[in-house]
Design a protein around this motif. Structure first.
Motif, PDB file in Angstrom:
ATOM      1  N   LEU A   1       2.900   1.689  -3.272  1.00 46.58           N
ATOM      2  CA  LEU A   1       2.060   2.066  -4.420  1.00 46.58           C
ATOM      3  C   LEU A   1       1.581   3.512  -4.292  1.00 46.58           C
ATOM      4  O   LEU A   1       1.463   4.225  -5.294  1.00 46.58           O
ATOM      5  CB  LEU A   1       0.878   1.115  -4.550  1.00 46.58           C
ATOM      6  N   LEU A   2       1.295   3.954  -3.096  1.00 42.35           N
ATOM      7  CA  LEU A   2       0.896   5.352  -2.907  1.00 42.35           C
ATOM      8  C   LEU A   2       2.038   6.295  -3.274  1.00 42.35           C
ATOM      9  O   LEU A   2       1.819   7.362  -3.843  1.00 42.35           O
ATOM     10  CB  LEU A   2       0.437   5.586  -1.466  1.00 42.35           C
TER      11      LEU A   2
ATOM     12  N   VAL B   1      -5.513   1.633  -1.561  1.00 44.77           N
ATOM     13  CA  VAL B   1      -4.775   2.541  -2.438  1.00 44.77           C
ATOM     14  C   VAL B   1      -5.743   3.502  -3.127  1.00 44.77           C
ATOM     15  O   VAL B   1      -5.507   4.714  -3.189  1.00 44.77           O
ATOM     16  CB  VAL B   1      -3.955   1.755  -3.473  1.00 44.77           C
TER      17      VAL B   1
ATOM     18  N   VAL C   1       0.829  -1.204   0.000  1.00 45.98           N
ATOM     19  CA  VAL C   1       0.000   0.000   0.000  1.00 45.98           C
ATOM     20  C   VAL C   1       0.862   1.251   0.000  1.00 45.98           C
ATOM     21  O   VAL C   1       0.699   2.148  -0.830  1.00 45.98           O
ATOM     22  CB  VAL C   1      -0.963   0.004   1.204  1.00 45.98           C
ATOM     23  N   GLU C   2       1.799   1.333   0.935  1.00 40.45           N
ATOM     24  CA  GLU C   2       2.598   2.552   1.054  1.00 40.45           C
ATOM     25  C   GLU C   2       3.469   2.760  -0.184  1.00 40.45           C
ATOM     26  O   GLU C   2       3.621   3.885  -0.674  1.00 40.45           O
ATOM     27  CB  GLU C   2       3.471   2.483   2.314  1.00 40.45           C
TER      28      GLU C   2
ATOM     29  N   ALA D   1      -5.282   7.477  -2.402  1.00 32.28           N
ATOM     30  CA  ALA D   1      -4.454   8.093  -3.434  1.00 32.28           C
ATOM     31  C   ALA D   1      -4.786   9.571  -3.598  1.00 32.28           C
ATOM     32  O   ALA D   1      -5.919  10.004  -3.384  1.00 32.28           O
ATOM     33  CB  ALA D   1      -4.647   7.371  -4.759  1.00 32.28           C
TER      34      ALA D   1
ATOM     35  N   GLU E   1       2.227   6.333  -7.039  1.00 31.91           N
ATOM     36  CA  GLU E   1       1.085   7.054  -7.622  1.00 31.91           C
ATOM     37  C   GLU E   1       1.297   8.563  -7.642  1.00 31.91           C
ATOM     38  O   GLU E   1       0.761   9.262  -8.508  1.00 31.91           O
ATOM     39  CB  GLU E   1      -0.177   6.686  -6.826  1.00 31.91           C
TER      40      GLU E   1
ATOM     41  N   SER F   1      -6.050  -2.964  -3.125  1.00 32.69           N
ATOM     42  CA  SER F   1      -6.654  -2.138  -4.172  1.00 32.69           C
ATOM     43  C   SER F   1      -7.559  -1.060  -3.597  1.00 32.69           C
ATOM     44  O   SER F   1      -7.482   0.108  -3.982  1.00 32.69           O
ATOM     45  CB  SER F   1      -7.447  -3.012  -5.153  1.00 32.69           C
TER      46      SER F   1
END
Length: 271
Positions: free
Chosen positions: A84-85, A116, A81-82, A120, A88, A113
Motif C-alpha cells: 500500500l505504501l 500506512v 503495508v509495504e 505514507a 500511495e 491503517s
C-alpha cells in the motif's frame, strides 16, 4: 499492472468497513473528476479467488454509487503495508477503512491503517465513524509548522468541492509552550494572540477561495480532544503529518494517531 498517477486508490480486504471506505472514495473521485482504483493486497495465494470476488463486488458497488467515475480494480500480491505504501507513492489519495485491511476482517485499527497513514509520503484518508455527516464544516488542525500549508490546501479544496464551511482549530496550552500555568489575564492575552495569528494564517487561503466561508479558533486544550470535538459533525477532519494542532514538531504518532483512533468522521493525514 501499472497504476496511473493522479488516481484515487481505495484499499479493501472484503470487510464491510473497507467497502464503506471504497464508496467514500468513489464519491471523492466524482467530486474531483478523478479515476478510482479498487486495490486488494493479497498476502495468501490460497485466498486469491476470494480476493478477486471481493474487488469485483466493491467495484460494482462503487459504480452504482458514482456511475460517472472510471473505476479499475486490481489484486496485488505482497505484504499489505509495504504494498500500500508503494501504491500511495503515485496516488492522488489513498483511502483506507478503519478496520480490516490485510485479510483480517475486523482487525483493530492500529495495524495496517495506522501504519500506512503514519508512514505514507502523501495524502491518506482513513474512513471511520459516520461518513454521512452533512452541514458541518471541514475541520483542519492548525499549527506553526512549515508544512501546514499542505494540510490547509487539502482542507480548503475539500470544503470547496463539498460547498461547506471550513474551521481551522489551533490547540494550545502552557505545557506545549514549555511555560508554567498562566494567570487568567495573561492566559486571555495569549489566547487572543494565538487566535489572531491563526486568522492571519488563513488570510492568504481565503483570498484563493473567495466564496468559501472560513474561520479559525484557538482552543486551550490538548489537540486530540480539541480536534475530535470540533469535528463532531464534520464531513472530514484534516491533520498534518507533524504539528497538527498547535504542538509544532510533534510527531504524527501522537496527535494524528490520536484522532485516527477517536474521531467520529473520516480523517485525512497530509504529509
Amino acid at each position: 499492472m501499472s497504476q496511473p498517477e493522479n488516481e484515487i486508490v481505495a484499499a479493501i480486504d472484503g470487510s464491510r468497513r473497507s467497502v464503506e471506505a471504497a464508496l467514500w472514495a468513489a464519491e471523492e473521485a466524482q467530486r474531483h473528476r478523478a479515476g478510482l482504483r479498487i486495490l486488494l493486497i493479497n498476502d495468501d495465494p490460497a485466498r486469491l479467488d476470494f480476493a478477486e470476488q471481493a474487488v469485483r463486488e466493491a467495484t460494482a458497488a462503487c459504480l452504482d454509487k458514482a456511475p460517472d467515475v472510471q473505476v479499475a480494480d486490481e489484486v496485488r500480491p505482497g505484504h499489505p503495508v509495504e504494498a500500500l505504501l508503494r501504491a500511495e507513492e503515485t496516488a492522488r489519495l489513498l483511502v483506507l477503512g478503519s478496520r480490516g485491511l490485510g485479510g483480517f476482517a475486523d482487525a483493530l485499527l492500529g495495524s495496517v491503517s495506522t501504519e500506512v497513514a503514519t508512514r505514507a509520503t502523501g495524502s491518506v484518508v482513513v474512513v471511520r465513524g459516520d461518513v454521512e455527516h452533512s452541514g458541518g464544516p471541514v475541520v483542519v488542525g492548525l499549527d506553526d509548522s512549515p508544512g501546514i500549508d499542505n494540510a490547509l490546501h487539502f482542507a480548503f479544496e475539500a470544503a470547496a468541492v463539498r460547498g461547506c464551511e471550513l474551521l481551522a482549530v489551533q490547540a494550545w496550552n502552557e505545557a506545549a509552550l514549555l511555560a508554567p500555568p498562566l494567570p487568567p489575564a495573561e492566559r486571555d492575552e495569549a489566547q487572543l494572540r494565538i487566535e489572531q495569528r491563526a486568522h492571519q494564517r488563513l488570510s492568504g487561503w481565503t483570498k484563493r477561495y473567495p466564496g468559501l466561508r472560513a474561520h479559525a479558533v484557538a482552543v486551550r486544550a490538548h489537540p486530540v480532544p480539541a480536534l475530535v470535538d470540533a469535528a463532531d459533525a464534520s464531513p472530514l477532519l484534516v491533520v498534518g503529518h507533524r504539528g497538527s494542532g498547535g504542538f509544532s514538531g510533534l510527531l504524527l504518532g501522537s496527535v494524528a494517531a490520536g484522532v485516527l483512533h477517536h474521531a467520529r468522521c473520516p480523517v485525512a493525514v497530509i504529509r
